[in-house]
Design a protein around this motif. Structure first.
Motif, PDB file in Angstrom:
ATOM      1  N   HIS A 131      -8.954 -22.729   8.178  1.00 51.82           N
ATOM      2  CA  HIS A 131      -8.184 -23.377   7.121  1.00 51.82           C
ATOM      3  C   HIS A 131      -7.907 -22.292   6.090  1.00 51.82           C
ATOM      4  N   ALA A 132      -6.643 -22.031   5.812  1.00 49.17           N
ATOM      5  CA  ALA A 132      -6.296 -20.933   4.906  1.00 49.17           C
ATOM      6  C   ALA A 132      -5.437 -21.430   3.755  1.00 49.17           C
ATOM      7  N   GLU A 133      -5.741 -20.932   2.549  1.00 48.34           N
ATOM      8  CA  GLU A 133      -4.963 -21.266   1.359  1.00 48.34           C
ATOM      9  C   GLU A 133      -4.586 -19.992   0.625  1.00 48.34           C
ATOM     10  N   LEU A 134      -3.382 -19.974   0.096  1.00 48.76           N
ATOM     11  CA  LEU A 134      -2.889 -18.838  -0.671  1.00 48.76           C
ATOM     12  C   LEU A 134      -2.606 -19.301  -2.097  1.00 48.76           C
ATOM     13  N   LYS A 135      -3.296 -18.685  -3.065  1.00 48.65           N
ATOM     14  CA  LYS A 135      -3.112 -19.032  -4.469  1.00 48.65           C
ATOM     15  C   LYS A 135      -2.319 -17.917  -5.149  1.00 48.65           C
ATOM     16  N   LEU A 136      -1.055 -18.183  -5.459  1.00 51.57           N
ATOM     17  CA  LEU A 136      -0.189 -17.195  -6.096  1.00 51.57           C
ATOM     18  C   LEU A 136      -0.102 -17.463  -7.585  1.00 51.57           C
ATOM     19  N   LEU A 137      -0.490 -16.482  -8.378  1.00 50.59           N
ATOM     20  CA  LEU A 137      -0.517 -16.621  -9.834  1.00 50.59           C
ATOM     21  C   LEU A 137       0.421 -15.595 -10.464  1.00 50.59           C
ATOM     22  N   PRO A 138       1.008 -15.912 -11.620  1.00 50.89           N
ATOM     23  CA  PRO A 138       1.944 -14.967 -12.249  1.00 50.89           C
ATOM     24  C   PRO A 138       1.237 -13.712 -12.754  1.00 50.89           C
ATOM     25  N   ALA A 139       2.018 -12.652 -12.947  1.00 48.00           N
ATOM     26  CA  ALA A 139       1.464 -11.377 -13.402  1.00 48.00           C
ATOM     27  C   ALA A 139       0.819 -11.473 -14.773  1.00 48.00           C
ATOM     28  N   ASP A 140       1.295 -12.408 -15.582  1.00 47.22           N
ATOM     29  CA  ASP A 140       0.749 -12.539 -16.935  1.00 47.22           C
ATOM     30  C   ASP A 140      -0.337 -13.610 -17.027  1.00 47.22           C
ATOM     31  N   VAL A 141      -0.900 -13.997 -15.890  1.00 51.13           N
ATOM     32  CA  VAL A 141      -1.969 -14.987 -15.904  1.00 51.13           C
ATOM     33  C   VAL A 141      -3.113 -14.496 -16.791  1.00 51.13           C
ATOM     34  N   SER A 142      -3.683 -15.392 -17.566  1.00 49.12           N
ATOM     35  CA  SER A 142      -4.793 -14.997 -18.432  1.00 49.12           C
ATOM     36  C   SER A 142      -6.089 -14.931 -17.635  1.00 49.12           C
ATOM     37  N   GLU A 143      -7.039 -14.208 -18.180  1.00 43.22           N
ATOM     38  CA  GLU A 143      -8.334 -14.101 -17.515  1.00 43.22           C
ATOM     39  C   GLU A 143      -8.998 -15.476 -17.428  1.00 43.22           C
ATOM     40  N   HIS A 164       1.875  -8.737  -1.898  1.00 41.40           N
ATOM     41  CA  HIS A 164       2.379  -9.971  -1.286  1.00 41.40           C
ATOM     42  C   HIS A 164       2.382  -9.846   0.240  1.00 41.40           C
ATOM     43  N   VAL A 165       2.757  -8.682   0.741  1.00 44.57           N
ATOM     44  CA  VAL A 165       2.742  -8.455   2.192  1.00 44.57           C
ATOM     45  C   VAL A 165       1.317  -8.566   2.718  1.00 44.57           C
ATOM     46  N   TYR A 166       0.372  -7.949   1.996  1.00 47.68           N
ATOM     47  CA  TYR A 166      -1.027  -7.964   2.431  1.00 47.68           C
ATOM     48  C   TYR A 166      -1.590  -9.384   2.474  1.00 47.68           C
ATOM     49  N   VAL A 167      -1.399 -10.146   1.404  1.00 46.32           N
ATOM     50  CA  VAL A 167      -2.015 -11.469   1.349  1.00 46.32           C
ATOM     51  C   VAL A 167      -1.361 -12.429   2.340  1.00 46.32           C
ATOM     52  N   ASN A 168      -0.061 -12.292   2.530  1.00 43.35           N
ATOM     53  CA  ASN A 168       0.598 -13.138   3.525  1.00 43.35           C
ATOM     54  C   ASN A 168       0.090 -12.825   4.922  1.00 43.35           C
ATOM     55  N   GLY A 169      -0.149 -11.539   5.176  1.00 44.21           N
ATOM     56  CA  GLY A 169      -0.694 -11.135   6.471  1.00 44.21           C
ATOM     57  C   GLY A 169      -2.092 -11.682   6.691  1.00 44.21           C
ATOM     58  N   LYS A 170      -2.899 -11.675   5.651  1.00 45.96           N
ATOM     59  CA  LYS A 170      -4.266 -12.191   5.765  1.00 45.96           C
ATOM     60  C   LYS A 170      -4.275 -13.698   6.000  1.00 45.96           C
ATOM     61  N   ALA A 171      -3.444 -14.416   5.253  1.00 44.56           N
ATOM     62  CA  ALA A 171      -3.379 -15.866   5.426  1.00 44.56           C
ATOM     63  C   ALA A 171      -2.860 -16.221   6.819  1.00 44.56           C
ATOM     64  N   LYS A 172      -1.878 -15.482   7.281  1.00 49.44           N
ATOM     65  CA  LYS A 172      -1.323 -15.731   8.616  1.00 49.44           C
ATOM     66  C   LYS A 172      -2.377 -15.501   9.692  1.00 49.44           C
ATOM     67  N   ARG A 173      -3.101 -14.391   9.580  1.00 46.82           N
ATOM     68  CA  ARG A 173      -4.135 -14.089  10.584  1.00 46.82           C
ATOM     69  C   ARG A 173      -5.236 -15.131  10.558  1.00 46.82           C
ATOM     70  N   ALA A 174      -5.594 -15.613   9.362  1.00 41.47           N
ATOM     71  CA  ALA A 174      -6.625 -16.645   9.249  1.00 41.47           C
ATOM     72  C   ALA A 174      -6.224 -17.909  10.005  1.00 41.47           C
ATOM     73  N   LYS A 175      -4.993 -18.302   9.853  1.00 40.94           N
ATOM     74  CA  LYS A 175      -4.522 -19.495  10.560  1.00 40.94           C
ATOM     75  C   LYS A 175      -4.501 -19.269  12.069  1.00 40.94           C
ATOM     76  N   GLY A 193       0.089 -11.603  -9.799  1.00 39.78           N
ATOM     77  CA  GLY A 193       1.110 -10.573  -9.957  1.00 39.78           C
ATOM     78  C   GLY A 193       2.172 -10.635  -8.893  1.00 39.78           C
ATOM     79  N   ASP A 194       3.153  -9.718  -9.014  1.00 39.58           N
ATOM     80  CA  ASP A 194       4.304  -9.738  -8.119  1.00 39.58           C
ATOM     81  C   ASP A 194       4.502  -8.416  -7.379  1.00 39.58           C
ATOM     82  N   ASP A 195       3.407  -7.667  -7.179  1.00 41.22           N
ATOM     83  CA  ASP A 195       3.514  -6.409  -6.448  1.00 41.22           C
ATOM     84  C   ASP A 195       3.936  -6.689  -5.003  1.00 41.22           C
ATOM     85  N   PRO A 196       5.050  -6.110  -4.532  1.00 42.66           N
ATOM     86  CA  PRO A 196       5.552  -6.417  -3.184  1.00 42.66           C
ATOM     87  C   PRO A 196       4.548  -6.106  -2.082  1.00 42.66           C
ATOM     88  N   ALA A 197       3.843  -4.962  -2.203  1.00 37.97           N
ATOM     89  CA  ALA A 197       2.879  -4.588  -1.181  1.00 37.97           C
ATOM     90  C   ALA A 197       1.737  -5.598  -1.116  1.00 37.97           C
TER      91      ALA A 197
END
Length: 288
Positions: free
Chosen positions: A60-72, A44-55, A38-42
């Protein structure tokens, strides 16, 4: 009387420093994958913060960004691939998910040994039994904050407002494990104000700004405010506020967390701690 402000940023840094110190001595860095649909701004802030802190702590940190309409099916395939990768020790699926996705089904797909958010049914069951497992990050952070001011909770009366699977239920289980007497309030609870006034430990996790007033709080109680809601101020600017009317509560409580700067930093720190624990457990299993 003015309450002690429990500094979540300071306590979180202590946890992060211990994690970073432990990583130096490991044969390989722990791996954390954060998945966001999804594309919720909040979010995105949270996950970027988590990935940054992990590094920052040496993961080793990876961020997987998927579209809002991703299927189950597509999301489950991403999780399955991460489950199978040896260099990934922890998988966090950022919540909330888009409405068309079944949250319980998605969380159930994460390998319980990599479930660093502690939301898999297996880990929830272990927690309810008082057994060893991965504990949800926010409740774990709440307990660290509480015990920083009250190390021994034996016999304390703890009231938890909120009964979600993410915070309310697990934090109540953790308090019970510390020999506190726990009352859990929720949307259908009657006389919530009266119940709260008897609490030595009060945890609010409902996301309703200003719900807990100063006259709800027992003098010298420890107040943990998990709620975070963005509200618009008279000047048009947005501000993050908690469930507790802070200016009132600080005059009554013995200790209280601010919003922001209280539970939030501890949640991320505990995610790093959980990932380290998961990596150590997987390494030990591989060596056995």
């Amino acid at each position: 009387m003015t309450a002690e402000i429990i500094d979540g940023k300071k306590l979180a840094q202590l946890v992060l420093d211990e994690v970073a110190k432990a990583v130096v001595d490991m044969s390989r860095p722990p791996g954390l994958a954060v998945v966001l649909a999804g594309d919720d701004p909040a979010s995105h802030v949270y996950v970027n913060g988590k990935a940054k802190r992990a590094k920052e702590v040496g993961f080793h940190a990876e961020l997987k960004l998927l579209p809002a309409d991703v299927s189950e099916v597509e999301l489950l395939a991403v999780i399955d691939a991460l489950n199978g990768r040896d260099e990934i020790d922890g998988i966090l699926v950022q919540l909330p998910l888009p409405a068309h996705l079944n949250t319980l089904r998605i969380m159930a797909a994460v390998d319980p040994s990599k479930d660093v958010d502690g939301l898999h049914a297996l880990n929830a069951g272990l927690l309810s039994q008082g057994a060893e497992g991965l504990i949800p990050c926010t409740p774990l952070g709440c307990m660290k904050l509480i015990k920083s001011v009250v190390p021994d909770l034996t016999g304390s009366h703890a009231v938890v407002i909120g009964s979600s699977n993410i915070v309310g239920k697990p934090v109540a289980a953790l308090l019970l494990a510390e020999q506190a007497t726990v009352t859990q309030a929720h949307i259908h609870t009657r006389d919530t104000q009266f119940i709260c006034r008897g609490a030595d430990i009060l945890v609010s996790a409902v996301g309703k700004p200003g719900l807990v007033r100063g006259d709800w709080i027992k003098p010298r109680a420890v107040v943990i405010d998990v709620g975070t809601t963005r509200v618009r101020q008279p000047d048009g600017k947005m501000r993050t506020v908690g469930d507790v009317a802070f200016d009132e509560a600080v005059e009554v409580a013995g200790a209280i967390t601010p919003v922001p700067g209280g539970v939030g930093p501890m949640t991320i720190a505990c995610l790093m701690e959980n990932t380290l624990r998961a990596a150590r457990a997987r390494n030990a299993h591989a060596a056995a």
